[in-house]
Scaffold this active site. Structure first.
Site, mmCIF file in Angstrom:
data_model
loop_
_atom_site.group_PDB
_atom_site.id
_atom_site.type_symbol
_atom_site.label_atom_id
_atom_site.label_comp_id
_atom_site.label_asym_id
_atom_site.label_seq_id
_atom_site.Cartn_x
_atom_site.Cartn_y
_atom_site.Cartn_z
ATOM 1 N N ALA A 122 0.825 -1.219 0.000
ATOM 2 C CA ALA A 122 0.000 0.000 0.000
ATOM 3 C C ALA A 122 0.858 1.267 0.000
ATOM 4 O O ALA A 122 1.938 1.254 0.591
ATOM 5 C CB ALA A 122 -0.905 0.009 1.232
ATOM 6 N N PRO A 123 0.398 2.309 -0.697
ATOM 7 C CA PRO A 123 -0.924 2.464 -1.329
ATOM 8 C C PRO A 123 -1.019 1.894 -2.749
ATOM 9 O O PRO A 123 -2.068 2.006 -3.371
ATOM 10 C CB PRO A 123 -1.109 3.988 -1.357
ATOM 11 N N GLY A 124 0.046 1.311 -3.272
ATOM 12 C CA GLY A 124 -0.124 0.579 -4.525
ATOM 13 C C GLY A 124 0.577 1.151 -5.749
ATOM 14 O O GLY A 124 0.359 0.675 -6.859
ATOM 15 N N GLU A 144 -0.686 -6.284 2.203
ATOM 16 C CA GLU A 144 -0.556 -5.094 3.053
ATOM 17 C C GLU A 144 -1.177 -5.403 4.409
ATOM 18 O O GLU A 144 -2.304 -5.890 4.486
ATOM 19 C CB GLU A 144 -1.252 -3.889 2.397
ATOM 20 N N ASP A 171 -0.372 -9.776 7.473
ATOM 21 C CA ASP A 171 1.029 -9.524 7.806
ATOM 22 C C ASP A 171 1.862 -10.451 6.923
ATOM 23 O O ASP A 171 1.721 -11.674 6.995
ATOM 24 C CB ASP A 171 1.252 -9.846 9.292
ATOM 25 N N ASP A 187 9.400 -3.613 -0.876
ATOM 26 C CA ASP A 187 9.589 -2.159 -0.747
ATOM 27 C C ASP A 187 9.392 -1.892 0.749
ATOM 28 O O ASP A 187 8.313 -1.548 1.201
ATOM 29 C CB ASP A 187 8.538 -1.448 -1.603
ATOM 30 N N CYS A 238 13.164 3.792 1.216
ATOM 31 C CA CYS A 238 13.310 5.227 0.962
ATOM 32 C C CYS A 238 14.251 5.794 2.028
ATOM 33 O O CYS A 238 14.009 6.856 2.584
ATOM 34 C CB CYS A 238 11.967 5.947 0.917
HETATM 35 N N1 SAM Z 1 5.166 -0.235 -2.052
HETATM 36 C C1 SAM Z 1 4.242 0.803 -1.627
HETATM 37 C C2 SAM Z 1 3.956 1.705 -2.816
HETATM 38 O O1 SAM Z 1 4.791 1.820 -3.707
HETATM 39 O O2 SAM Z 1 2.865 2.287 -2.864
HETATM 40 C C3 SAM Z 1 4.781 1.552 -0.425
HETATM 41 C C4 SAM Z 1 5.072 0.616 0.730
HETATM 42 S S1 SAM Z 1 5.484 1.439 2.240
HETATM 43 C C5 SAM Z 1 7.155 1.801 2.003
HETATM 44 C C6 SAM Z 1 5.567 0.087 3.343
HETATM 45 C C7 SAM Z 1 4.227 -0.564 3.630
HETATM 46 O O3 SAM Z 1 4.483 -1.777 4.362
HETATM 47 C C8 SAM Z 1 3.290 0.243 4.521
HETATM 48 O O4 SAM Z 1 2.059 0.392 3.859
HETATM 49 C C9 SAM Z 1 3.111 -0.636 5.763
HETATM 50 O O5 SAM Z 1 1.819 -0.553 6.330
HETATM 51 C C10 SAM Z 1 3.378 -2.007 5.198
HETATM 52 N N2 SAM Z 1 3.811 -3.046 6.162
HETATM 53 C C11 SAM Z 1 4.586 -2.888 7.263
HETATM 54 N N3 SAM Z 1 4.788 -4.069 7.859
HETATM 55 C C12 SAM Z 1 4.137 -5.003 7.114
HETATM 56 C C13 SAM Z 1 3.983 -6.413 7.223
HETATM 57 N N4 SAM Z 1 4.535 -7.095 8.232
HETATM 58 N N5 SAM Z 1 3.251 -7.069 6.294
HETATM 59 C C14 SAM Z 1 2.680 -6.366 5.273
HETATM 60 N N6 SAM Z 1 2.786 -5.035 5.132
HETATM 61 C C15 SAM Z 1 3.509 -4.363 6.034
#
Ligand code: SAM
Length: 296
Positions: A122-124, A144, A171, A187, A238
């Protein structure tokens, strides 16, 4: 409620020390980049629109293309709000996305028919880019954990018309060990040290950094478990901190680093050979990308 507190303004001392220790003299330019306002950037979504449509929609405005990617555009003298008011945006023909964040999906090199896991989706932005890059043919699983962010992911996948995407509100650390993917994009959650902006509250702390280190270790381990032998993992953050980047992937067993070619026109900081660390500046956010292959 989060147990992490942040300074109201300014770059935390601890982060400044880390940047100075890692980049020496170059650290001043990184700090200066946190004060810059970047122009609006977006990606044309090839599943719904093309370049001709983009040029029509933004006729009369100063539009540039990024050298590293033909789908990436830079709009000078416009705000995100201006873009959000256009019909093309409403139709899902474009996606507001930072230039640096368009890099990881390019290195995934998604092909039609491949099974691809976007682990923390997320957000995708990257899920929908992966789909578009494969002409809508890749079989993508986008995971997500956060419920609210998952709804944004669902909304964006639908709006961008990305087909063959399975959405999981889970998770990623507990995904079934029976899954196997050709490719994985992680990511990863990080301290965000590459994307700080002094126009917004600075959300960086040592506590957040430590929390992310543990989470990422588990996510990386899981990513490798779910890859087919010979499959590839693209790991991105990032952050410009070595401990979140090179050090995070150095402990992976049974992996071979696949060297990445520097993309045209992208400013780079020193990083381990074969990896890329984008230098934050007036156009790009700080970002790290590495590609690893699971040995058979
Ligand atoms: N890849 C996304 C994009 O380009 O739109 C941005 C991802 S952001 C850097 C990291 C995401 O990892 C957050 O939305 C967070 O809620 C999610 N996240 C954190 N721990 C997680 C887990 N254990 N399993 C799945 N998602 C997780």
């Amino acid at each position: 409620m989060s147990d992490i507190t942040y300074p109201d303004r300014g770059i935390p001392e601890a982060l400044q020390e880390k940047l100075k220790a890692q980049y020496g003299e170059g650290f001043g330019e990184i700090l200066a980049a946190f004060e810059k306002e970047r122009p609006v950037t977006f990606r044309v979504n090839r599943l719904k629109a093309d370049e001709k449509r983009v040029l029509q929609e933004f006729a009369g405005m100063t539009l540039r293309r990024a050298a590293f990617y033909e789908d990436a555009f830079i709009l000078v003298d416009a705000s995100e709000r201006d873009v959000q008011k256009t019909a093309l945006y409403e139709e899902g023909g474009i996606y507001l996305q930072s230039l640096s964040s368009m890099l990881p999906p390019l290195f995934v090199e998604p092909e039609a028919g491949e099974s691809i896991l976007d682990m923390t989706a997320a957000p995708g932005g990257k899920t929908t880019q992966l789909s578009a890059l494969s002409g809508g043919g890749a079989l993508i699983t986008a995971c997500e954990r956060d419920k609210f962010r998952f709804e944004r992911l669902r909304y964006n996948v639908e709006k961008q018309g990305a087909p063959r995407v399975t959405l999981l509100n889970e998770d990623a650390r507990t995904l079934s060990p029976y899954f196997r993917f050709d490719k994985v994009l992680l990511d990863a959650p990080c301290s965000g040290s590459g994307t700080l902006s002094l126009s917004n509250p600075v959300r960086w702390s040592e506590k957040l950094l430590a929390k992310c280190v543990l989470l990422r270790r588990a996510l990386l381990k899981k990513a490798f478990e779910l890859l087919k032998p010979g499959g590839t993992l693209v790991y991105s953050t990032c952050s410009v901190l070595r401990e979140e980047n090179e050090e995070a992937i150095s402990s992976l067993k049974g992996a071979r680093l696949v060297p990445l070619a520097p993309p045209e026109g992208v400013p780079l900081l020193p990083s381990a050979e074969g990896t890329l660390c984008v230098e934050p500046d007036g156009l790009f956010e700080g970002f790290f990308v590495a590609k690893l292959q699971k040995l058979a």
